[in-house]
Design a protein around this motif. Structure first.
Motif, PDB file in Angstrom:
ATOM      1  N   ARG A  38      87.461  14.790  30.299  1.00 54.17           N
ATOM      2  CA  ARG A  38      88.083  13.909  29.875  1.00 54.17           C
ATOM      3  C   ARG A  38      88.125  12.362  30.394  1.00 54.17           C
ATOM      4  O   ARG A  38      89.528  11.542  29.938  1.00 54.17           O
ATOM      5  CB  ARG A  38      89.220  14.798  31.617  1.00 54.17           C
ATOM      6  N   GLN A  39      88.113  11.913  30.970  1.00 57.54           N
ATOM      7  CA  GLN A  39      87.517  10.283  31.036  1.00 57.54           C
ATOM      8  C   GLN A  39      87.570  10.152  29.834  1.00 57.54           C
ATOM      9  O   GLN A  39      87.913   8.858  29.554  1.00 57.54           O
ATOM     10  CB  GLN A  39      86.506  10.172  32.122  1.00 57.54           C
ATOM     11  N   MET A  40      86.096  10.308  29.348  1.00 60.30           N
ATOM     12  CA  MET A  40      86.438   9.559  27.450  1.00 60.30           C
ATOM     13  C   MET A  40      87.635  10.426  26.977  1.00 60.30           C
ATOM     14  O   MET A  40      87.986   9.457  25.847  1.00 60.30           O
ATOM     15  CB  MET A  40      84.924  10.306  27.569  1.00 60.30           C
ATOM     16  N   ARG A  41      87.897  10.805  26.831  1.00 60.10           N
ATOM     17  CA  ARG A  41      88.872  11.340  25.582  1.00 60.10           C
ATOM     18  C   ARG A  41      90.110  10.641  26.017  1.00 60.10           C
ATOM     19  O   ARG A  41      90.804  10.240  25.348  1.00 60.10           O
ATOM     20  CB  ARG A  41      89.620  12.603  26.507  1.00 60.10           C
ATOM     21  N   PRO A  47      96.570   8.095  24.434  1.00 56.64           N
ATOM     22  CA  PRO A  47      98.411   7.933  23.506  1.00 56.64           C
ATOM     23  C   PRO A  47      98.655   9.263  23.054  1.00 56.64           C
ATOM     24  O   PRO A  47      99.633   9.928  23.136  1.00 56.64           O
ATOM     25  CB  PRO A  47      98.254   7.022  22.973  1.00 56.64           C
ATOM     26  N   LEU A  48      97.557   9.979  22.111  1.00 53.01           N
ATOM     27  CA  LEU A  48      97.595  11.027  21.804  1.00 53.01           C
ATOM     28  C   LEU A  48      97.832  11.704  22.400  1.00 53.01           C
ATOM     29  O   LEU A  48      98.409  12.701  22.497  1.00 53.01           O
ATOM     30  CB  LEU A  48      96.572  11.586  20.315  1.00 53.01           C
ATOM     31  N   THR A  49      97.321  12.052  23.421  1.00 54.85           N
ATOM     32  CA  THR A  49      96.460  12.887  24.474  1.00 54.85           C
ATOM     33  C   THR A  49      98.090  13.369  24.806  1.00 54.85           C
ATOM     34  O   THR A  49      98.984  14.735  25.074  1.00 54.85           O
ATOM     35  CB  THR A  49      96.213  12.703  24.961  1.00 54.85           C
ATOM     36  N   ARG A  50      98.651  12.245  25.295  1.00 52.94           N
ATOM     37  CA  ARG A  50      99.747  12.303  26.535  1.00 52.94           C
ATOM     38  C   ARG A  50     101.079  12.786  25.262  1.00 52.94           C
ATOM     39  O   ARG A  50     101.894  13.769  25.947  1.00 52.94           O
ATOM     40  CB  ARG A  50     100.955  10.993  26.942  1.00 52.94           C
ATOM     41  N   ARG A  51     101.035  12.422  24.256  1.00 52.98           N
ATOM     42  CA  ARG A  51     102.185  12.483  23.458  1.00 52.98           C
ATOM     43  C   ARG A  51     101.795  14.504  22.883  1.00 52.98           C
ATOM     44  O   ARG A  51     103.263  14.924  22.468  1.00 52.98           O
ATOM     45  CB  ARG A  51     102.413  12.407  21.922  1.00 52.98           C
ATOM     46  N   ALA A  52     101.163  15.143  23.073  1.00 57.97           N
ATOM     47  CA  ALA A  52     100.537  15.937  22.750  1.00 57.97           C
ATOM     48  C   ALA A  52     100.821  16.828  23.890  1.00 57.97           C
ATOM     49  O   ALA A  52     101.075  18.090  23.514  1.00 57.97           O
ATOM     50  CB  ALA A  52      99.333  16.849  21.610  1.00 57.97           C
ATOM     51  N   GLU A  53     100.515  15.976  24.980  1.00 55.60           N
ATOM     52  CA  GLU A  53     101.083  17.395  26.393  1.00 55.60           C
ATOM     53  C   GLU A  53     102.921  16.975  26.349  1.00 55.60           C
ATOM     54  O   GLU A  53     103.399  18.273  26.787  1.00 55.60           O
ATOM     55  CB  GLU A  53     100.636  16.570  27.413  1.00 55.60           C
ATOM     56  N   GLY A  67     113.177   8.706  19.219  1.00 52.10           N
ATOM     57  CA  GLY A  67     112.364   8.747  20.489  1.00 52.10           C
ATOM     58  C   GLY A  67     111.325   8.051  19.242  1.00 52.10           C
ATOM     59  O   GLY A  67     110.896   7.902  18.349  1.00 52.10           O
ATOM     60  N   GLU A  68     109.477   8.570  20.743  1.00 49.98           N
ATOM     61  CA  GLU A  68     108.805   9.152  20.206  1.00 49.98           C
ATOM     62  C   GLU A  68     108.114   9.152  18.554  1.00 49.98           C
ATOM     63  O   GLU A  68     109.329  10.052  18.724  1.00 49.98           O
ATOM     64  CB  GLU A  68     107.310   9.086  20.912  1.00 49.98           C
ATOM     65  N   PRO A  69     106.989   8.969  17.589  1.00 55.21           N
ATOM     66  CA  PRO A  69     106.632   9.742  17.035  1.00 55.21           C
ATOM     67  C   PRO A  69     106.264  11.606  17.113  1.00 55.21           C
ATOM     68  O   PRO A  69     105.668  11.328  18.306  1.00 55.21           O
ATOM     69  CB  PRO A  69     105.225   8.623  15.949  1.00 55.21           C
ATOM     70  N   VAL A  70     107.163  11.839  16.527  1.00 52.00           N
ATOM     71  CA  VAL A  70     105.668  13.526  16.626  1.00 52.00           C
ATOM     72  C   VAL A  70     104.676  13.635  16.179  1.00 52.00           C
ATOM     73  O   VAL A  70     103.235  12.635  15.516  1.00 52.00           O
ATOM     74  CB  VAL A  70     106.796  14.307  15.294  1.00 52.00           C
ATOM     75  N   THR A  71     103.609  13.890  17.087  1.00 52.23           N
ATOM     76  CA  THR A  71     102.229  14.410  17.859  1.00 52.23           C
ATOM     77  C   THR A  71     101.927  14.830  16.496  1.00 52.23           C
ATOM     78  O   THR A  71     102.301  15.783  15.770  1.00 52.23           O
ATOM     79  CB  THR A  71     101.956  15.437  18.735  1.00 52.23           C
ATOM     80  N   ASP A  72     101.091  13.882  15.927  1.00 50.39           N
ATOM     81  CA  ASP A  72      99.500  14.340  14.677  1.00 50.39           C
ATOM     82  C   ASP A  72      98.206  14.918  15.468  1.00 50.39           C
ATOM     83  O   ASP A  72      97.849  14.026  16.147  1.00 50.39           O
ATOM     84  CB  ASP A  72      99.985  12.841  14.710  1.00 50.39           C
ATOM     85  N   LEU A  76      94.453  13.946  16.598  1.00 52.85           N
ATOM     86  CA  LEU A  76      94.729  14.325  17.796  1.00 52.85           C
ATOM     87  C   LEU A  76      92.958  15.157  18.615  1.00 52.85           C
ATOM     88  O   LEU A  76      91.933  14.512  18.820  1.00 52.85           O
ATOM     89  CB  LEU A  76      94.984  14.628  19.107  1.00 52.85           C
ATOM     90  N   LEU A  77      93.026  15.948  17.659  1.00 59.11           N
ATOM     91  CA  LEU A  77      91.611  16.617  17.265  1.00 59.11           C
ATOM     92  C   LEU A  77      90.069  15.588  16.412  1.00 59.11           C
ATOM     93  O   LEU A  77      89.716  15.911  17.502  1.00 59.11           O
ATOM     94  CB  LEU A  77      91.966  18.095  16.030  1.00 59.11           C
TER      95      LEU A  77
END
Length: 143
Positions: A38-41, A47-53, A67-72, A76-77
């Protein structure tokens, strides 16, 4: 035959205690590794992880361009794969458990090694598969 029942109860008790200790150590070992992952990610993909969450938190995802862009999720993968590659490149393998899982942290490696030692004890004690936490074969008689 009266001696078999107390002896069996003692064996079951001993095997269950070994299995519970093994499972607890393995769980703690995995938790130590997940902290590192998790620290490495977070460092690489924060930013990508927070948008996905946010998109998956029972909220309507923001509309494109609002607002924020749609999650890609593809990005993220790829980011997660890149963080795993960096993890492997930047950390020595300290231990590989009996199932092949790799441990990079000293704590995780130590706990996993102890869990594997308890697994060997379960086998040495000739604990039945069901007491080791393994599935029973379909042909096994009911307990």
């Amino acid at each position: 035959m009266a001696l078999a029942s107390p002896a069996l109860a003692l064996e079951v008790s001993r095997c269950r205690a070994l299995r519970q200790d093994r499972d607890e150590l393995a769980s703690q070992a995995m938790a130590a590794e997940l902290i590192l992952v998790r620290q490495m990610r977070e460092r690489i993909c924060g930013p990508l992880t927070r948008r996905a969450e946010l998109a998956n938190a029972n909220q309507q995802p923001p509309a494109a361009g609002v607002g924020e862009p749609v999650t890609d999720y593809r990005a993220l993968l790829h980011c997660r794969q890149r963080s795993e590659q960096l993890l492997r490149a930047s950390h020595a393998v300290l231990y590989r458990n009996r199932l092949g899982f790799i441990y990079y942290t000293p704590t995780g490696a130590s706990l996993a090694n102890r869990a594997d030692a308890l697994e060997r004890s379960l086998l040495a004690e000739t604990c039945p598969a069901w007491l080791r936490g393994e599935p029973e074969p379909a042909s096994a008689p009911p307990r």
